[in-house]
Design a protein around this motif. Structure first.
Motif, PDB file in Angstrom:
ATOM      1  N   PRO A 197       0.815  -1.224   0.000  1.00 38.93           N
ATOM      2  CA  PRO A 197       0.000   0.000   0.000  1.00 38.93           C
ATOM      3  C   PRO A 197       0.848   1.272   0.000  1.00 38.93           C
ATOM      4  CG  PRO A 197      -0.129  -1.137   2.119  1.00 38.93           C
ATOM      5  CD  PRO A 197       0.539  -2.064   1.171  1.00 38.93           C
ATOM      6  N   ASN A 198       2.076   1.185   0.523  1.00 38.78           N
ATOM      7  CA  ASN A 198       2.971   2.348   0.536  1.00 38.78           C
ATOM      8  C   ASN A 198       3.617   2.621  -0.811  1.00 38.78           C
ATOM      9  OD1 ASN A 198       3.335   3.496   3.408  1.00 38.78           O
ATOM     10  ND2 ASN A 198       3.435   1.295   3.756  1.00 38.78           N
ATOM     11  N   SER A 199       3.370   1.766  -1.793  1.00 40.60           N
ATOM     12  CA  SER A 199       3.962   1.973  -3.119  1.00 40.60           C
ATOM     13  C   SER A 199       3.481   3.261  -3.773  1.00 40.60           C
ATOM     14  CB  SER A 199       3.642   0.785  -4.036  1.00 40.60           C
ATOM     15  OG  SER A 199       2.235   0.641  -4.218  1.00 40.60           O
ATOM     16  N   VAL A 200       2.371   3.826  -3.293  1.00 41.23           N
ATOM     17  CA  VAL A 200       1.879   5.088  -3.842  1.00 41.23           C
ATOM     18  C   VAL A 200       2.776   6.263  -3.467  1.00 41.23           C
ATOM     19  CG1 VAL A 200      -0.533   4.350  -3.878  1.00 41.23           C
ATOM     20  CG2 VAL A 200       0.348   5.531  -1.878  1.00 41.23           C
ATOM     21  N   PHE A 201       3.785   6.013  -2.624  1.00 39.52           N
ATOM     22  CA  PHE A 201       4.734   7.055  -2.221  1.00 39.52           C
ATOM     23  C   PHE A 201       6.111   6.756  -2.815  1.00 39.52           C
ATOM     24  CE2 PHE A 201       1.855   6.600   1.619  1.00 39.52           C
ATOM     25  CZ  PHE A 201       1.004   7.634   1.241  1.00 39.52           C
ATOM     26  N   PRO A 202       6.269   6.843  -4.129  1.00 44.56           N
ATOM     27  CA  PRO A 202       7.545   6.474  -4.761  1.00 44.56           C
ATOM     28  C   PRO A 202       8.699   7.392  -4.387  1.00 44.56           C
ATOM     29  CG  PRO A 202       6.105   7.534  -6.360  1.00 44.56           C
ATOM     30  CD  PRO A 202       5.282   7.303  -5.129  1.00 44.56           C
ATOM     31  N   ASN A 241       7.779  -2.359  14.773  1.00 40.92           N
ATOM     32  CA  ASN A 241       7.250  -3.271  13.766  1.00 40.92           C
ATOM     33  C   ASN A 241       7.503  -2.654  12.402  1.00 40.92           C
ATOM     34  OD1 ASN A 241       5.959  -5.251  12.377  1.00 40.92           O
ATOM     35  ND2 ASN A 241       3.902  -4.770  13.125  1.00 40.92           N
ATOM     36  N   ARG A 242       8.755  -2.813  11.909  1.00 42.61           N
ATOM     37  CA  ARG A 242       9.147  -2.142  10.683  1.00 42.61           C
ATOM     38  C   ARG A 242       9.729  -3.140   9.695  1.00 42.61           C
ATOM     39  NH1 ARG A 242      12.918   2.713  12.590  1.00 42.61           N
ATOM     40  NH2 ARG A 242      14.114   0.954  13.378  1.00 42.61           N
ATOM     41  N   ASN A 243       9.421  -2.939   8.443  1.00 37.66           N
ATOM     42  CA  ASN A 243       9.954  -3.782   7.386  1.00 37.66           C
ATOM     43  C   ASN A 243      10.531  -2.903   6.289  1.00 37.66           C
ATOM     44  OD1 ASN A 243       9.051  -6.491   8.325  1.00 37.66           O
ATOM     45  ND2 ASN A 243       7.025  -5.555   8.129  1.00 37.66           N
ATOM     46  N   ASN A 244      11.622  -3.355   5.724  1.00 39.14           N
ATOM     47  CA  ASN A 244      12.220  -2.656   4.599  1.00 39.14           C
ATOM     48  C   ASN A 244      11.297  -2.765   3.388  1.00 39.14           C
ATOM     49  OD1 ASN A 244      13.943  -1.896   2.395  1.00 39.14           O
ATOM     50  ND2 ASN A 244      15.699  -2.359   3.691  1.00 39.14           N
ATOM     51  N   ARG A 245      11.061  -1.649   2.705  1.00 33.31           N
ATOM     52  CA  ARG A 245      10.191  -1.651   1.520  1.00 33.31           C
ATOM     53  C   ARG A 245      11.002  -2.050   0.285  1.00 33.31           C
ATOM     54  NH1 ARG A 245       7.603   4.119   1.680  1.00 33.31           N
ATOM     55  NH2 ARG A 245       7.133   3.562  -0.479  1.00 33.31           N
ATOM     56  N   GLY A 246      11.567  -3.242   0.368  1.00 32.20           N
ATOM     57  CA  GLY A 246      12.480  -3.691  -0.671  1.00 32.20           C
ATOM     58  C   GLY A 246      11.861  -3.790  -2.046  1.00 32.20           C
ATOM     59  N   LYS A 247      10.616  -4.238  -2.126  1.00 29.16           N
ATOM     60  CA  LYS A 247       9.966  -4.389  -3.429  1.00 29.16           C
ATOM     61  C   LYS A 247       9.733  -3.036  -4.083  1.00 29.16           C
ATOM     62  CE  LYS A 247       6.024  -6.560  -5.742  1.00 29.16           C
ATOM     63  NZ  LYS A 247       4.717  -7.257  -5.538  1.00 29.16           N
ATOM     64  N   ASP A 248       9.284  -2.061  -3.291  1.00 25.03           N
ATOM     65  CA  ASP A 248       9.081  -0.711  -3.825  1.00 25.03           C
ATOM     66  C   ASP A 248      10.392  -0.144  -4.357  1.00 25.03           C
ATOM     67  OD1 ASP A 248       6.516  -0.983  -2.876  1.00 25.03           O
ATOM     68  OD2 ASP A 248       6.777   0.374  -1.180  1.00 25.03           O
TER      69      ASP A 248
END
Length: 284
Positions: A63-68, A94-101
């Motif tokens: 869902p955060n992909s809308v923030f490129p 509770n954090r994850n790297n947005r590696g795919k984005d």
């Protein structure tokens, strides 16, 4: 011709259904249809300013992909690929790297725009590009739960010809959701206590002097200066700030509605990644 605020391309990632799952500031639900209409309006606006918009398909897994714009800092044909984090319900544990984005943006910059890519070399470095403000003369890097001093150092090493200053951030908003450039040497900032504290820190450390446009509504401070035109939110969402833009800014303006994105605490600079592509001159 001045080069600050000159762009040839923008990257926008279409709104997925999962965007509705992001936590909102006031607990209200995101209207997906409205968000998509607002994103379409931004695309049309950028194209009217001679910006070539690259539209990525919606990514339901992110869902955060809308923030490129979180994924890369771009200047002078070089992109520093960042390491933004996903913070679930504002829980820093509770954090994850947005590696795919990041991988998607890296591929587009390399393959579609022929931008030179620089990677973070230290595994300890974290940086969200929306915590980076380039004024045209220097960089400021907001240090908080998503961006650390190691990340700021990596940025400074990427562009050593510019002063780079880390500044402490208060609260959960990104630096460019609090302060942006509203024109050449013009800072746009809201009148909220945290934003004014950030402004004082920037002014104290700055290598140059800037004009300041102080706006009463917090969301109004996040604007874009693109090819000589200021893009800001409209009078329905920030009536008093709209009046200030009209009275204080003497160059072209376009106003847009971004209410559904503002529910997440993000603004104009977050939902598009602006790029100035340089023509490569090859010698034989």
């Amino acid at each position: 011709m001045p080069t600050f605020g000159r762009y040839t391309h923008a990257i926008i990632s279409r709104v997925p259904d999962s965007f509705q799952s992001l936590p909102t500031i006031d607990g209200t639900c995101i209207d997906l249809d409205k968000a998509r209409i607002q994103q379409d309006a931004l695309v049309r606006c950028l194209r009217s300013l001679q910006v070539d918009v690259l539209e990525l398909p919606p990514d339901e897994d992110s869902p955060n992909s809308v923030f490129p714009s979180d994924c890369a800092v771009i200047h002078q044909g070089v992109a520093l690929i960042c390491r933004p984090l996903t913070t679930t319900n504002n829980n820093i544990n509770n954090r994850n790297n947005r590696g795919k984005d990041v991988a998607t943006i890296r591929a587009v910059l390399r393959k579609e725009l022929d931008i030179d890519v620089v990677e973070l070399t230290s595994p300890k470095a974290f940086i969200n590009a929306s915590d980076v403000l380039f004024t045209g003369k220097e960089f400021f890097v907001g240090v908080d739960v998503e961006t650390n001093t190691e990340g700021a150092l990596q940025l400074a090493n990427t562009w050593p010809e510019y002063p780079t200053t880390p500044v402490k951030l208060e609260g959960l908003r990104r630096l460019r959701d609090r302060i942006t450039m509203a024109g050449v040497d013009v800072l746009s900032v809201s009148s909220t206590e945290k934003s004014q504290l950030l402004l004082k820190r920037i002014e104290r450390e700055a290598s140059h002097r800037y004009k300041v446009l102080t706006l009463p509504e917090e969301d109004a401070a996040n604007c874009l200066f693109v090819n000589g035109t200021l893009i800001h939110i409209d009078s329905c969402e920030a009536a008093e700030s709209y009046k200030l833009f009209e009275s204080r800014v003497d160059y072209p303006q376009i106003s847009l509605s971004l209410s559904e994105f503002h529910k997440t605490g993000r603004g104009l600079s977050s939902i598009c990644l602006l790029v100035r592509k340089f023509q490569n001159i090859r010698t034989l």
